[in-house]
Design an enzyme around this catalytic site. Structure first.
Site, mmCIF file in Angstrom:
data_model
loop_
_atom_site.group_PDB
_atom_site.id
_atom_site.type_symbol
_atom_site.label_atom_id
_atom_site.label_comp_id
_atom_site.label_asym_id
_atom_site.label_seq_id
_atom_site.Cartn_x
_atom_site.Cartn_y
_atom_site.Cartn_z
ATOM 1 N N ASP A 12 37.703 36.399 48.412
ATOM 2 C CA ASP A 12 39.054 36.443 47.831
ATOM 3 C C ASP A 12 39.634 37.856 47.865
ATOM 4 O OD1 ASP A 12 38.368 33.873 47.324
ATOM 5 O OD2 ASP A 12 38.172 34.101 45.160
ATOM 6 N N ASP A 14 30.631 32.396 51.553
ATOM 7 C CA ASP A 14 30.711 33.883 51.468
ATOM 8 C C ASP A 14 29.497 34.499 50.787
ATOM 9 O OD1 ASP A 14 31.590 33.089 48.895
ATOM 10 O OD2 ASP A 14 33.238 34.543 48.808
ATOM 11 N N GLY A 23 44.420 29.836 37.653
ATOM 12 C CA GLY A 23 43.335 28.849 37.630
ATOM 13 C C GLY A 23 43.479 27.746 38.659
ATOM 14 N N SER A 52 43.272 32.416 43.873
ATOM 15 C CA SER A 52 42.885 33.822 43.672
ATOM 16 C C SER A 52 43.873 34.664 42.893
ATOM 17 C CB SER A 52 42.613 34.506 45.016
ATOM 18 O OG SER A 52 41.490 33.942 45.589
HETATM 19 C C1 GLA Z 1 35.752 31.219 44.801
HETATM 20 C C2 GLA Z 1 35.037 32.562 44.921
HETATM 21 C C3 GLA Z 1 34.856 32.952 46.382
HETATM 22 C C4 GLA Z 1 34.221 31.808 47.182
HETATM 23 C C5 GLA Z 1 34.931 30.484 46.917
HETATM 24 C C6 GLA Z 1 34.225 29.317 47.538
HETATM 25 O O1 GLA Z 1 37.052 31.331 45.285
HETATM 26 O O2 GLA Z 1 35.774 33.564 44.268
HETATM 27 O O3 GLA Z 1 34.083 34.127 46.469
HETATM 28 O O4 GLA Z 1 32.846 31.709 46.914
HETATM 29 O O5 GLA Z 1 35.047 30.225 45.530
HETATM 30 O O6 GLA Z 1 34.279 29.387 48.919
#
Ligand code: GLA
Length: 388
Positions: A173, A38, A123, A127
């Protein structure tokens, strides 16, 4: 989620039963494929989950914001007088960072009473933070008639996380929890932010998320390290072509890279990002053709690349994935999210899923000494108001 009990807790905390609080919900997310792409302007394929963060919220006629959560004891009261600053290691940084974004846009905020409840494991890489941010954003948007679009709210939540909380995440996320649609995954181009909902029809198979239950350690610093390695690669590739991100490089160009990138580590990081984009494109295509077997192979390849080239897995995630792959009925299995700990996502035949969870739990415990947790989520809708 027992909303009536939740409302009881709200009244227990804030009193005054005459004014009913409004209920909002924002999901967590799981990413099916497209990891660490991303922030490189690449493709991702996440979906929203049916668990997330609930918020009961009510306006007051003073200038105090009151925060509380069912999940732990850390209530806060802050007076609205200009912009907020980071509150140290406290959960209220997530909502406060979002509230700051509203203030920055000139939205006038008045007193609020808020009670949060989250059923996304903290954690675990599902998300929980984007979920708290987006539930706050949709609620404030409605309460203060700010008239912002979902995309605005997504960007404000990402900005809160980057600038206020201090985690330099990409947009995946917040986008997934903002735009999720029941039974669909989101095929998102993180450069243009164009997206498509793709139905997830797993037929005789099911999604299983497995939590390593490894304590969160260096994730944030390693995450930022990977980001700068990718930026380094972009810088080194300028003589090839003035690219602005790694996702502009095609798979067919990979053989050219060593000419420009002499650092073997940076080279592997770039290779992961470029090949992962290719895997997402193919994964979406084969899924539309109901070729779940190939989708699973691509999930497996994604994990291998995250382990060997991007180096964001670790013993716990690798044990879940490689022990998992030995079991019957496993179509595909990979780490999901930032990595280093957190969760794996697997597609497993329904008839084999009980055996998968039982044997994997035993083997994982024998090897790592940790007890994993399993979730069988449904794919839910994005953030919004709920009636109760
Ligand atoms: C975390 C970050 C996302 C993305 C993922 C890896 O979740 O918040 O933005 O970069 O790692 O794909």
């Amino acid at each position: 989620m027992d909303t009536l009990k939740f409302a009881e807790s709200f009244f227990g905390k804030y009193g005054n039963r005459d004014i009913r609080p409004v209920l909002f919900f924002s999901p967590g997310r799981v990413n099916l494929i497209g990891e660490h792409t991303d922030y490189n302007g690449g493709f991702v394929f996440p979906c929203a989950l049916n668990f997330g963060t609930y918020l009961l919220i009510r306006q007051t006629n003073n200038d105090i914001l009151r925060f509380s959560t069912i999940n732990f004891t850390d209530d806060a009261e802050v007076k609205i007088e200009g912009m907020f600053t980071n509150q140290g290691k406290r959960w209220i940084n997530y909502p406060l960072g979002v509230i700051n974004e509203f203030l920055k846009r000139g939205v006038k905020i008045s007193g609020l009473e808020m009670l949060y409840y989250g059923d996304v494991p903290n954690g675990a890489g599902l998300s929980s933070s984007a979920s708290i941010e987006m539930v706050t954003a949709v609620a404030l948007n409605e309460f203060f008639a700010a008239g912002l679009s979902t995309l605005d709210l997504v960007k404000m939540s990402q900005s809160a996380e980057n600038k206020f909380v201090g985690m330099n995440c990409g947009i995946m996320d917040q986008f997934a929890v903002g735009f999720g649609r029941t039974d669909n995954a989101i095929f998102l181009n993180c450069d243009t932010l164009q997206y498509e909902n793709v139905p997830i029809r797993l037929g005789e198979s099911t999604l299983i998320i497995t939590n390593t239950n490894k304590r969160r350690g260096l994730t944030d610093s390693k995450y930022n390290e990977r980001r700068s390695e990718c930026e380094k690669a972009v810088e080194l590739l300028q003589p090839l072509r003035p690219v602005k991100n790694l996702s502009e490089i095609q798979i067919s160009e990979i053989p050219l890279l060593p000419q420009y990138i002499k650092d073997e580590v940076v080279l592997r990081r770039a290779k992961h990002v470029i090949t992962e984009n290719g895997r997402v494109l193919e994964a979406v295509k084969v899924l539309k053709n109901n070729n779940l077997v190939r989708f699973g192979e691509l999930m497996n390849q994604s994990h291998d690349s995250l382990k060997d080239d991007y180096e964001v897995t670790g013993k716990e995630l690798d044990t879940l994935v490689y022990e998992g792959r030995k079991l019957p009925g496993v179509i595909g299995t990979r780490m999901t999210g930032a990595g280093f700990g957190g969760c794996t996502v697997s597609i497993v035949r329904k008839n084999d899923s009980a055996n998968f969870m039982k044997i994997l739990a035993e083997n994982y415990k024998n090897i790592t000494g940790l007890v994993p947790e399993f979730y069988q989520p449904e794919i839910g809708n994005g953030a919004g108001r709920l009636e109760y």
